[in-house]
Design a protein around this motif. Sequence first.
Motif, PDB file in Angstrom:
ATOM      1  N   ILE A  40       0.756  -1.172  -0.150  1.00 55.23           N
ATOM      2  CA  ILE A  40       0.031  -0.002  -0.127  1.00 55.23           C
ATOM      3  C   ILE A  40       0.865   1.205  -0.108  1.00 55.23           C
ATOM      4  CG2 ILE A  40      -1.619   1.369   1.244  1.00 55.23           C
ATOM      5  CD1 ILE A  40      -2.682  -1.292   2.201  1.00 55.23           C
ATOM      6  N   ALA A  41       2.097   1.327   0.715  1.00 52.49           N
ATOM      7  CA  ALA A  41       2.857   2.589   0.827  1.00 52.49           C
ATOM      8  C   ALA A  41       3.557   2.729  -0.356  1.00 52.49           C
ATOM      9  CB  ALA A  41       3.733   2.215   1.941  1.00 52.49           C
ATOM     10  N   GLU A  42       3.976   1.652  -1.068  1.00 51.65           N
ATOM     11  CA  GLU A  42       4.456   1.771  -2.554  1.00 51.65           C
ATOM     12  C   GLU A  42       3.532   2.175  -3.287  1.00 51.65           C
ATOM     13  OE1 GLU A  42       5.801  -1.640  -5.801  1.00 51.65           O
ATOM     14  OE2 GLU A  42       6.358  -1.799  -3.693  1.00 51.65           O
ATOM     15  N   MET A  43       2.340   1.749  -3.504  1.00 53.97           N
ATOM     16  CA  MET A  43       1.399   1.994  -4.539  1.00 53.97           C
ATOM     17  C   MET A  43       0.744   3.098  -4.308  1.00 53.97           C
ATOM     18  SD  MET A  43      -0.365  -1.840  -5.184  1.00 53.97           S
ATOM     19  CE  MET A  43      -1.518  -0.999  -6.488  1.00 53.97           C
ATOM     20  N   ALA A  44       0.667   3.928  -3.006  1.00 52.63           N
ATOM     21  CA  ALA A  44       0.019   5.006  -2.791  1.00 52.63           C
ATOM     22  C   ALA A  44       0.348   6.257  -3.677  1.00 52.63           C
ATOM     23  CB  ALA A  44      -0.120   5.373  -1.198  1.00 52.63           C
ATOM     24  N   ASP A  45       1.863   6.055  -3.569  1.00 50.95           N
ATOM     25  CA  ASP A  45       2.498   7.320  -4.518  1.00 50.95           C
ATOM     26  C   ASP A  45       2.174   7.153  -6.238  1.00 50.95           C
ATOM     27  OD1 ASP A  45       3.708   8.136  -2.187  1.00 50.95           O
ATOM     28  OD2 ASP A  45       5.480   7.095  -2.645  1.00 50.95           O
ATOM     29  N   LYS A  46       1.864   5.924  -6.459  1.00 52.18           N
ATOM     30  CA  LYS A  46       1.615   5.928  -8.004  1.00 52.18           C
ATOM     31  C   LYS A  46       0.218   5.910  -8.374  1.00 52.18           C
ATOM     32  CE  LYS A  46       5.728   3.149  -8.184  1.00 52.18           C
ATOM     33  NZ  LYS A  46       6.419   1.768  -7.966  1.00 52.18           N
ATOM     34  N   SER A  47      -0.760   5.456  -7.394  1.00 49.35           N
ATOM     35  CA  SER A  47      -2.066   5.184  -7.713  1.00 49.35           C
ATOM     36  C   SER A  47      -3.070   6.156  -6.617  1.00 49.35           C
ATOM     37  CB  SER A  47      -2.507   3.825  -7.346  1.00 49.35           C
ATOM     38  OG  SER A  47      -3.797   3.355  -7.368  1.00 49.35           O
ATOM     39  N   PRO A  48      -3.895   7.130  -7.334  1.00 46.98           N
ATOM     40  CA  PRO A  48      -4.495   7.666  -6.625  1.00 46.98           C
ATOM     41  C   PRO A  48      -5.899   6.870  -5.942  1.00 46.98           C
ATOM     42  CG  PRO A  48      -4.194   8.714  -8.750  1.00 46.98           C
ATOM     43  CD  PRO A  48      -3.474   7.473  -8.814  1.00 46.98           C
ATOM     44  N   GLU A  49      -6.306   5.936  -6.620  1.00 44.74           N
ATOM     45  CA  GLU A  49      -7.165   5.153  -6.130  1.00 44.74           C
ATOM     46  C   GLU A  49      -6.996   4.416  -4.722  1.00 44.74           C
ATOM     47  OE1 GLU A  49     -10.153   1.245  -7.232  1.00 44.74           O
ATOM     48  OE2 GLU A  49      -8.120   1.653  -8.403  1.00 44.74           O
ATOM     49  N   VAL A  50      -5.454   3.839  -4.840  1.00 42.79           N
ATOM     50  CA  VAL A  50      -4.999   3.021  -3.640  1.00 42.79           C
ATOM     51  C   VAL A  50      -4.799   4.225  -2.492  1.00 42.79           C
ATOM     52  CG1 VAL A  50      -3.142   2.025  -2.423  1.00 42.79           C
ATOM     53  CG2 VAL A  50      -3.829   1.302  -4.853  1.00 42.79           C
ATOM     54  N   LYS A  51      -4.449   5.413  -2.706  1.00 40.40           N
ATOM     55  CA  LYS A  51      -4.225   6.383  -1.790  1.00 40.40           C
ATOM     56  C   LYS A  51      -5.647   7.011  -1.143  1.00 40.40           C
ATOM     57  CE  LYS A  51      -1.904  10.801  -0.933  1.00 40.40           C
ATOM     58  NZ  LYS A  51      -1.160  12.034  -1.513  1.00 40.40           N
ATOM     59  N   ALA A  52      -6.545   6.990  -1.953  1.00 42.66           N
ATOM     60  CA  ALA A  52      -7.815   7.232  -1.445  1.00 42.66           C
ATOM     61  C   ALA A  52      -8.441   6.223  -0.590  1.00 42.66           C
ATOM     62  CB  ALA A  52      -8.783   7.733  -2.806  1.00 42.66           C
ATOM     63  N   LEU A  53      -8.259   5.207  -0.966  1.00 40.87           N
ATOM     64  CA  LEU A  53      -8.994   4.183  -0.306  1.00 40.87           C
ATOM     65  C   LEU A  53      -8.114   3.785   1.091  1.00 40.87           C
ATOM     66  CD1 LEU A  53      -9.320   1.267  -3.107  1.00 40.87           C
ATOM     67  CD2 LEU A  53     -11.270   2.379  -1.843  1.00 40.87           C
ATOM     68  N   TRP A  54      -7.027   4.092   1.099  1.00 35.70           N
ATOM     69  CA  TRP A  54      -6.171   3.889   2.245  1.00 35.70           C
ATOM     70  C   TRP A  54      -6.411   5.190   3.411  1.00 35.70           C
ATOM     71  CZ3 TRP A  54      -4.504   0.554   5.339  1.00 35.70           C
ATOM     72  CH2 TRP A  54      -3.462   0.646   6.302  1.00 35.70           C
ATOM     73  N   GLU A  55      -6.567   6.242   2.846  1.00 39.82           N
ATOM     74  CA  GLU A  55      -6.718   7.444   3.594  1.00 39.82           C
ATOM     75  C   GLU A  55      -8.174   7.179   4.148  1.00 39.82           C
ATOM     76  OE1 GLU A  55      -6.233  10.801   1.158  1.00 39.82           O
ATOM     77  OE2 GLU A  55      -3.766  10.702   1.466  1.00 39.82           O
TER      78      GLU A  55
END
Length: 75
Positions: free
Chosen positions: A9-24
């Motif tokens: 998740i940490a790795e993908m959050a920088d590259k994927s807005p979807e992952v970042k939004a879901l994690w936040e």
Amino acid sequence: MEKKDLDLIAEMADKSPEVKALWEEHLLYEKQLEKLEKKTYRTPEEERVMKEIKKKKLMGKTKLQKVLDRRIEEE
């Protein structure tokens, strides 16, 4: 979540807005639940809100897991 998932998740959050939004969103729901769970007494409305937050958190976690699974399959 497992450490490997958190690392991904940490790795993908920088590259994927979807992952970042879901994690936040997941973290926000956790904070809201923690606040409500600390209360000694909860009103029926607070209990209803807790159930709703738990459902939203689970749905978001499911979506996030699907994104992670797709990423793992691609590797």
